[in-house]
Design a protein around this motif. Structure first.
Motif, PDB file in Angstrom:
ATOM      1  N   GLN A  78       0.788  -1.279  -0.099  1.00  0.00           N
ATOM      2  CA  GLN A  78      -0.105   0.075   0.062  1.00  0.00           C
ATOM      3  C   GLN A  78       0.990   1.079  -0.055  1.00  0.00           C
ATOM      4  N   ALA A  79       1.895   1.259   0.922  1.00  0.00           N
ATOM      5  CA  ALA A  79       2.795   2.569   0.917  1.00  0.00           C
ATOM      6  C   ALA A  79       3.251   2.687  -0.291  1.00  0.00           C
ATOM      7  N   TYR A  80       4.014   1.776  -1.033  1.00  0.00           N
ATOM      8  CA  TYR A  80       4.766   1.810  -2.105  1.00  0.00           C
ATOM      9  C   TYR A  80       3.702   2.356  -3.382  1.00  0.00           C
ATOM     10  N   THR A  81       2.622   1.414  -3.464  1.00  0.00           N
ATOM     11  CA  THR A  81       1.417   1.889  -4.295  1.00  0.00           C
ATOM     12  C   THR A  81       1.142   3.306  -4.447  1.00  0.00           C
ATOM     13  N   ALA A  82       0.795   3.975  -3.178  1.00  0.00           N
ATOM     14  CA  ALA A  82       0.490   5.224  -2.931  1.00  0.00           C
ATOM     15  C   ALA A  82       1.675   6.247  -3.384  1.00  0.00           C
ATOM     16  N   ALA A  83       2.847   5.851  -2.995  1.00  0.00           N
ATOM     17  CA  ALA A  83       4.030   6.824  -3.364  1.00  0.00           C
ATOM     18  C   ALA A  83       4.267   6.764  -4.716  1.00  0.00           C
ATOM     19  N   LEU A  84       4.155   5.886  -5.477  1.00  0.00           N
ATOM     20  CA  LEU A  84       4.384   5.641  -6.899  1.00  0.00           C
ATOM     21  C   LEU A  84       3.326   6.358  -7.752  1.00  0.00           C
ATOM     22  N   ALA A  85       2.070   6.558  -7.080  1.00  0.00           N
ATOM     23  CA  ALA A  85       1.112   7.215  -7.662  1.00  0.00           C
ATOM     24  C   ALA A  85       1.176   8.827  -7.249  1.00  0.00           C
ATOM     25  N   GLY A  86       2.008   9.268  -6.571  1.00  0.00           N
ATOM     26  CA  GLY A  86       2.252  10.436  -6.003  1.00  0.00           C
ATOM     27  C   GLY A  86       1.309  10.840  -5.118  1.00  0.00           C
ATOM     28  N   GLU A  87       0.507   9.932  -4.238  1.00  0.00           N
ATOM     29  CA  GLU A  87      -0.355  10.102  -3.252  1.00  0.00           C
ATOM     30  C   GLU A  87       0.181  10.326  -2.024  1.00  0.00           C
ATOM     31  N   PRO A  88      -0.509  10.677  -0.935  1.00  0.00           N
ATOM     32  CA  PRO A  88      -0.080  10.475   0.443  1.00  0.00           C
ATOM     33  C   PRO A  88      -0.183   9.070   1.075  1.00  0.00           C
ATOM     34  N   VAL A  89       0.811   8.546   1.508  1.00  0.00           N
ATOM     35  CA  VAL A  89       1.126   7.162   2.194  1.00  0.00           C
ATOM     36  C   VAL A  89      -0.191   7.017   3.342  1.00  0.00           C
ATOM     37  N   PRO A  90      -0.958   6.005   3.156  1.00  0.00           N
ATOM     38  CA  PRO A  90      -1.819   5.780   4.234  1.00  0.00           C
ATOM     39  C   PRO A  90      -1.408   5.367   5.279  1.00  0.00           C
ATOM     40  N   ALA A  91      -1.759   5.546   6.528  1.00  0.00           N
ATOM     41  CA  ALA A  91      -1.457   4.853   7.693  1.00  0.00           C
ATOM     42  C   ALA A  91      -1.733   3.351   7.635  1.00  0.00           C
ATOM     43  N   PRO A  92      -1.052   2.351   8.252  1.00  0.00           N
ATOM     44  CA  PRO A  92      -1.407   1.151   7.940  1.00  0.00           C
ATOM     45  C   PRO A  92      -2.620   0.884   8.993  1.00  0.00           C
ATOM     46  N   THR A  93      -3.580  -0.210   8.682  1.00  0.00           N
ATOM     47  CA  THR A  93      -4.795  -0.323   9.261  1.00  0.00           C
ATOM     48  C   THR A  93      -4.562  -0.888  10.673  1.00  0.00           C
ATOM     49  N   GLY A  94      -3.400  -1.759  10.890  1.00  0.00           N
ATOM     50  CA  GLY A  94      -3.026  -2.356  11.952  1.00  0.00           C
ATOM     51  C   GLY A  94      -2.202  -1.588  13.024  1.00  0.00           C
ATOM     52  N   VAL A  95      -2.122  -0.343  12.728  1.00  0.00           N
ATOM     53  CA  VAL A  95      -1.601   0.562  14.078  1.00  0.00           C
ATOM     54  C   VAL A  95      -2.393   1.320  14.505  1.00  0.00           C
TER      55      VAL A  95
END
Length: 95
Positions: A78-95
């Motif tokens: 999720q983090a790398y998908t968002a970063a590659l799309a130029g979007e903010p990295v979402p906080a992980p759901t398990g945190v």
């Protein structure tokens, strides 16, 4: 741009390489599998992130979300998908 499946495959390959098992396709982790349970420690996790940054050309942890919040393979995808799309990295759901 890579899609989520390609990013996932890259992450799996890099994890297997770091764990000295690059040819073991059966070693592919489930999305929800904990990175620590896979055998990654803080050093190998840092190495994984360096390899991914070099391969993908992005650092999703430059602003905002901490790498210590990444608990699962899915979190990394999720983090790398968002970063590659130029979007903010979402906080992980398990945190």
């Amino acid at each position: 741009m890579l899609n989520q499946t390609q990013i996932r495959e890259l992450i799996d390959r890099e994890i297997r390489t770091l764990l000295l098992d690059p040819d073991n396709e059966a070693a592919a982790a489930e999305d929800s599998e904990d990175l620590i349970e896979l055998g990654l420690n803080s050093l190998t996790l840092a190495q994984l992130l360096i390899e991914l940054e070099m391969e993908l050309g992005v650092d999703p942890f430059a602003d905002g979300v901490s790498i210590t919040d990444m608990r699962t393979v899915s979190d990394l995808v999720q983090a790398y998908t968002a970063a590659l799309a130029g979007e903010p990295v979402p906080a992980p759901t398990g945190v």
